[in-house]
Write a protein that holds these residues in place. Structure first.
Motif, PDB file in Angstrom:
ATOM      1  N   HIS A 119       0.799  -1.218   0.052  1.00 20.32           N
ATOM      2  CA  HIS A 119       0.106   0.015   0.011  1.00 20.32           C
ATOM      3  C   HIS A 119       0.751   1.243   0.004  1.00 20.32           C
ATOM      4  O   HIS A 119       1.985   1.423   0.550  1.00 20.32           O
ATOM      5  N   HIS A 132       0.852   3.861   1.556  1.00 24.53           N
ATOM      6  CA  HIS A 132       1.429   4.331   2.836  1.00 24.53           C
ATOM      7  C   HIS A 132       2.474   3.488   3.473  1.00 24.53           C
ATOM      8  O   HIS A 132       3.226   4.025   4.120  1.00 24.53           O
ATOM      9  N   ASP A 133       2.454   2.346   3.319  1.00 19.01           N
ATOM     10  CA  ASP A 133       3.205   1.357   3.749  1.00 19.01           C
ATOM     11  C   ASP A 133       4.597   1.618   3.039  1.00 19.01           C
ATOM     12  O   ASP A 133       5.886   1.706   3.629  1.00 19.01           O
ATOM     13  N   THR A 192       6.263   5.071   4.336  1.00 19.45           N
ATOM     14  CA  THR A 192       6.687   4.918   5.565  1.00 19.45           C
ATOM     15  C   THR A 192       8.242   4.241   5.323  1.00 19.45           C
ATOM     16  O   THR A 192       9.252   4.797   6.080  1.00 19.45           O
ATOM     17  N   ALA A 248       2.080  10.134  -0.314  1.00 23.09           N
ATOM     18  CA  ALA A 248       1.329   8.929  -0.542  1.00 23.09           C
ATOM     19  C   ALA A 248      -0.037   9.429  -0.030  1.00 23.09           C
ATOM     20  O   ALA A 248      -0.259   9.966   0.797  1.00 23.09           O
ATOM     21  N   GLY A 249      -1.213   8.828  -0.943  1.00 19.26           N
ATOM     22  CA  GLY A 249      -2.373   9.069  -0.734  1.00 19.26           C
ATOM     23  C   GLY A 249      -3.145   9.382  -2.046  1.00 19.26           C
ATOM     24  O   GLY A 249      -2.956   8.824  -3.126  1.00 19.26           O
ATOM     25  N   GLN A 250      -4.067  10.516  -1.735  1.00 18.86           N
ATOM     26  CA  GLN A 250      -4.783  10.919  -3.006  1.00 18.86           C
ATOM     27  C   GLN A 250      -4.578  12.224  -3.463  1.00 18.86           C
ATOM     28  O   GLN A 250      -5.085  12.542  -4.639  1.00 18.86           O
ATOM     29  N   GLY A 299      -9.472   4.137 -10.735  1.00 21.51           N
ATOM     30  CA  GLY A 299      -9.614   2.804 -10.189  1.00 21.51           C
ATOM     31  C   GLY A 299      -8.739   2.525  -8.896  1.00 21.51           C
ATOM     32  O   GLY A 299      -8.603   1.485  -8.680  1.00 21.51           O
ATOM     33  N   LEU A 300      -8.286   3.585  -8.420  1.00 21.90           N
ATOM     34  CA  LEU A 300      -7.150   3.219  -7.210  1.00 21.90           C
ATOM     35  C   LEU A 300      -7.780   3.969  -6.121  1.00 21.90           C
ATOM     36  O   LEU A 300      -8.656   4.661  -5.989  1.00 21.90           O
ATOM     37  N   THR A 301      -7.186   3.615  -4.984  1.00 20.28           N
ATOM     38  CA  THR A 301      -7.516   4.387  -3.662  1.00 20.28           C
ATOM     39  C   THR A 301      -6.351   5.230  -3.463  1.00 20.28           C
ATOM     40  O   THR A 301      -6.465   6.204  -2.555  1.00 20.28           O
ATOM     41  N   SER A 302      -4.993   4.874  -3.801  1.00 18.19           N
ATOM     42  CA  SER A 302      -3.899   5.868  -3.428  1.00 18.19           C
ATOM     43  C   SER A 302      -2.773   5.573  -4.251  1.00 18.19           C
ATOM     44  O   SER A 302      -2.777   4.464  -4.881  1.00 18.19           O
ATOM     45  N   VAL A 330      11.747  -2.397  -0.687  1.00 14.78           N
ATOM     46  CA  VAL A 330      10.514  -2.293  -0.212  1.00 14.78           C
ATOM     47  C   VAL A 330       9.402  -3.426  -0.643  1.00 14.78           C
ATOM     48  O   VAL A 330       8.544  -4.102   0.184  1.00 14.78           O
ATOM     49  N   PHE A 366       7.570  -6.630   1.664  1.00 13.03           N
ATOM     50  CA  PHE A 366       5.997  -6.884   1.546  1.00 13.03           C
ATOM     51  C   PHE A 366       5.955  -8.236   1.226  1.00 13.03           C
ATOM     52  O   PHE A 366       4.668  -8.607   0.999  1.00 13.03           O
ATOM     53  N   GLN A 367       7.059  -8.908   0.321  1.00 12.44           N
ATOM     54  CA  GLN A 367       6.400 -10.232  -0.042  1.00 12.44           C
ATOM     55  C   GLN A 367       6.451 -11.305   0.856  1.00 12.44           C
ATOM     56  O   GLN A 367       7.347 -11.378   1.815  1.00 12.44           O
ATOM     57  N   TYR A 412       6.408  -3.044  11.756  1.00 10.87           N
ATOM     58  CA  TYR A 412       5.973  -4.105  10.816  1.00 10.87           C
ATOM     59  C   TYR A 412       6.510  -5.287  11.491  1.00 10.87           C
ATOM     60  O   TYR A 412       7.552  -5.792  10.868  1.00 10.87           O
ATOM     61  N   ARG A 444      -1.140  -9.064   5.198  1.00 10.23           N
ATOM     62  CA  ARG A 444      -0.969  -9.900   3.723  1.00 10.23           C
ATOM     63  C   ARG A 444      -2.327 -10.955   3.879  1.00 10.23           C
ATOM     64  O   ARG A 444      -3.018 -11.081   2.816  1.00 10.23           O
ATOM     65  N   MET A 497      -7.762  11.087   3.845  1.00  9.69           N
ATOM     66  CA  MET A 497      -6.489  11.331   3.086  1.00  9.69           C
ATOM     67  C   MET A 497      -6.037  10.437   2.370  1.00  9.69           C
ATOM     68  O   MET A 497      -5.073  10.854   1.447  1.00  9.69           O
ATOM     69  N   ARG A 504       0.788   7.250  11.097  1.00  7.29           N
ATOM     70  CA  ARG A 504       0.215   6.296  10.904  1.00  7.29           C
ATOM     71  C   ARG A 504      -0.711   5.760  11.954  1.00  7.29           C
ATOM     72  O   ARG A 504      -1.452   4.706  11.804  1.00  7.29           O
TER      73      ARG A 504
END
Lengths: 418, 153
Positions: A355, A357-358, A361, A372-374, A385-388, A413, A417-418, B14, B23, B44, B131
Motif C-alpha cells: 500500500h 502508505h506502507d 513509511t 502517498a495518498g490521493q 480505479g485506485l485508492t491511493s 520495499v 512486503f512479499q 512492521y 497479507r 487522506m 500512521r
C-alpha cells in the motif's frame, strides 16, 4: 575570446551540485539517513536567497505598506511592489497592475469563483473543470454551483492520463459555459495540458479560461499571453518561495469588471458609512495588510530561478523524469500512473503487494520523502480505479543518484512486503 | 541481504504478525446475516473499512468481520480487532477501543485486559504519528457499528 564562449562563461551549464549548496535543508538527515527530498510538488525547499531576503527585510527594512508616510514604509512598499514587476515578468503579463497577490493558488481560485463567479456569471451558465483537477480547482466551483445556480461540467481524461480533448467541443456546444478551469500540469499524473488549444476552443464558444499553474510554473517558462489564458494562478511555496503568498493574473478588463472579493483597508478609494468606492486593480483585490514578507520572499525566489534560467531548469527536470520513468518502469510489479506524451517532473505509481502508505513509511525510514495518498485529487484517483498512489516529484535540486536510490529502495520495499 | 533485514528500524512497526495479518487477514470477508455495520474512512489516503457485527441475544458480539481496502497497518489492526471482540459487551468494547487508542498514540495503555495484550504488536505505530490513524481506523468503524443498527452508519 569569441562571443559564444563569452556567453557560455556568463551562463554556465546547469550544475545541480552548485544548486544544492544553495538549499541549507538538503544537508539535514532524517532517521540518521541523508535527506532525499522527492516531495517538491507538495511544497519545495527554500534557497538561501529566499531565507536571507525575508530575514534581511525583518532585520533592516520593514513596516506596513501603502500607509506610512515614513522612510521604512516607503522602502517596504517599494520592495513589495517590486515583486509585482517580477511576477509580471515571470508570466509575461502585459501589465504589472494585472498581478493580484493572494494567500495561495487556492486563495486565487476562490477569489475568481466569488468575484467573477458570483459577480459576472449568471445562474444557468456553466463552468467546465477536468477530471484531473486538484481539489482547489473543483471545490470552489462546486460551492459556486450550489450558491449561484451554476452548472458544473467535467472534461474526462483518457487512459493515458491526458485530457479527452475530443470531448471539449461537446461540453462547450450549447454556449452556456462561462468559464473553463483546468490545470496547466497535473499534480498526480505530471501531464501538461494543451492550454493554448483549450483557450482557443473556450473563446470560440464565448467562455473564458482559468489555468491553475501551481505545478507548471515551477518547471517551465510560462507566457500567459502566448497561452491565451484569461486567468492564471500559482503559489509561491512550490516555486522555492515561502508559504502564504499566491498570485492571480487576470486580464485588466476582467479585473476592472469584477467586484471586490474581500472588503477592508487598501482596497478602497474612499469610505463613508453610506458607501465606499473601490480602488483600481490590483489594490481592489488586496484587502488588508498583505503578506509583505512572503511577497519579498517570492520576489527572491523568482530572481533565483530566473538567474538559473527556466529553460535550464526544465531541461534538468525532463532528464530526471525520463530517468525516473525508465528506472521505475523496470521494477516488476510497479505501475507508473499516467503515460502522457507531454509531462513534467511528477511520477505517481503503485507497487504490487504494498500500500502507498506502507511504501512511504519505509522510504521515509531511508531518508526518502515522498507523498502517498490521493494528492488532493480524489475524483482523479477514483477515476483511475485506485485508492491511493505513491508520488515522487522532482525539483531543481533533485539528482539522478537520488532517483537511483529511490528505485533501489523500492525494490527492497517490495521484498519487505512479499 | 533480504528485504526485511534492510528495514531493521521499521520492524517495531512492521512486526511479523502485522505483516502476516496485513497479507492474509483471517476475518476479511462479508458477514451475512449481520446485526450492525459501519464504514470507517480515512479521507487522506482513501482507505475504507466496513465492519459488520453479529450479536448474541444478551447483547454480546457473536461474530465480527470486515471488508475494504487499506494498508498493512489498517488491515492487520482490523484483523486483530476481529480476533478479540467476540464475547464482549458494548461497554467492554468502548473501554477496549479507548485503551487501544491510547496504545496507538503513546505505545502503552493502562488496561488489565488480555485482549489489549493481543493488540500490543500494534504499539509500534506510536513512533509513526502519521500512521496512528491507520491503526485506529477499524476501531472507529467498530464504535460506529456498535451505535448503528443493521442499516449501518
Amino acid at each position: 575570446m569569441n562571443a559564444e564562449s563569452k556567453l557560455s562563461m556568463l551562463a554556465p551549464a546547469f550544475d545541480v551540485e552548485r544548486v544544492r549548496r544553495d538549499f541549507p535543508i538538503l544537508s539535514q538527515s532524517v532517521h540518521g539517513k541523508k535527506l532525499v527530498f522527492l516531495d517538491s510538488a507538495a511544497s519545495a525547499q527554500k534557497p538561501r536567497a529566499v531565507i536571507d531576503a525575508m530575514t534581511h527585510a525583518m532585520e533592516t527594512q520593514y513596516a506596513n505598506v501603502h500607509r506610512g508616510l515614513h522612510w521604512m514604509s516607503e522602502r517596504t512598499s517599494d520592495a513589495y511592489e517590486g515583486v509585482r514587476d517580477k511576477v509580471a515578468g515571470l508570466l509575461n503579463a502585459p501589465s504589472r497592475e494585472e498581478i493580484v497577490f493572494t494567500g495561495s493558488s487556492t486563495g486565487a481560485i476562490n477569489l475568481v469563483a466569488h468575484s467573477y463567479g458570483r459577480g459576472i456569471l449568471k445562474p444557468g451558465q456553466a463552468v467546465v473543470v477536468s477530471e484531473m483537477e486538484h481539489h482547489a480547482n473543483i471545490v470552489p466551483w462546486q460551492m459556486l454551483r450550489d450558491a449561484h445556480g451554476i452548472e458544473l461540467r467535467v472534461l474526462p481524461i483518457t487512459e493515458a492520463g491526458e485530457l479527452e480533448m475530443a470531448a471539449l467541443p461537446g461540453l462547450l456546444a450549447d454556449g452556456r459555459v462561462g468559464l473553463v478551469a483546468v490545470t496547466h500540469m497535473s499534480n498526480v499524473l505530471g501531464t501538461y495540458n494543451p492550454v493554448s488549444r483549450i483557450a482557443q476552443l473556450a473563446h470560440e464558444a464565448g467562455a473564458l479560461l482559468l489555468v491553475d499553474g501551481s505545478q507548471a510554473v515551477v518547471h517551465r517558462a510560462v507566457d500567459v499571453q502566448a497561452l491565451g489564458a484569461d486567468f492564471y494562478v500559482f503559489t509561491g511555496h512550490k516555486l522555492y518561495g515561502p508559504t502564504g503568498i499566491g498570485v492571480l493574473w487576470a486580464r485588466m478588463a476582467l479585473l476592472d469588471a469584477m467586484p471586490p472579493f474581500m472588503g477592508g483597508g487598501d482596497m478602497i478609494s474612499s469610505v463613508s458609512f453610506e458607501r465606499s468606492s473601490w480602488a483600481k486593480p490590483p489594490s481592489k483585490f488586496e484587502a488588508g495588510t498583505p503578506a509583505i514578507l512572503e511577497a519579498i520572499g517570492l520576489g527572491a525566489a523568482i530572481d533565483y530561478v530566473q538567474a538559473i534560467g527556466m529553460d535550464a531548469i526544465s531541461a534538468h527536470e525532463a532528464e530526471l523524469t525520463d530517468h525516473a520513468l525508465s528506472r521505475l518502469s523496470a521494477i516488476e510489479g510497479l505501475q507508473v500512473i499516467g503515460r502522457a506524451q507531454d509531462r513534467g517532473g511528477v511520477v505517481s505509481f503503485t507497487l504490487e503487494g504494498a500500500h502507498a502508505h506502507d511504501v512511504a513509511t519505509l522510504l521515509d525510514r531511508n531518508g526518502i520523502a515522498v507523498r502517498a495518498g490521493q494528492h488532493c485529487a480524489e475524483p482523479l484517483i477514483r477515476r483511475l480505479g485506485l485508492t491511493s498512489t505513491t508520488r515522487a516529484s522532482f525539483g531543481i535540486y533533485t539528482t539522478r543518484e537520488e532517483i537511483d536510490f529511490l528505485a533501489d529502495t523500492l525494490v527492497r520495499v517490495k521484498g519487505f512486503f512479499q | 541481504m533480504s528485504g526485511a533485514d534492510t528495514f531493521q528500524d521499521a520492524r517495531s512497526l512492521y512486526q511479523d504478525i502485522i505483516l502476516d495479518r496485513g497479507r492474509n487477514p483471517r476475518h476479511m470477508h462479508r458477514l451475512d446475516p449481520f446485526d450492525a455495520r459501519a464504514q470507517g474512512e480515512n479521507p487522506m489516503c482513501g482507505d475504507q473499512i466496513e465492519v459488520r457485527l453479529g450479536f448474541t441475544s444478551d447483547g454480546r458480539v457473536a461474530d465480527a468481520a470486515f471488508e475494504g481496502r487499506g494498508c498493512a497497518i489498517s488491515l492487520a489492526s482490523a484483523d486483530l480487532m476481529a480476533d478479540v471482540v467476540r464475547g464482549r459487551t458494548r461497554a467492554e468494547l468502548h473501554a477496549l477501543a479507548a485503551a487501544f487508542g491510547t496504545l496507538a498514540r503513546t505505545g502503552d495503555a493502562p488496561l488489565a485486559d488480555a485482549a489489549l495484550d493481543a493488540l500490543r504488536p500494534l504499539s509500534g505505530v506510536s513512533e509513526y504519528p502519521s500512521r496512528v490513524k491507520c491503526a485506529t481506523l477499524p476501531w472507529n468503524a467498530l464504535l460506529a457499528a456498535l451505535d448503528a443498527g443493521p442499516g449501518g452508519a
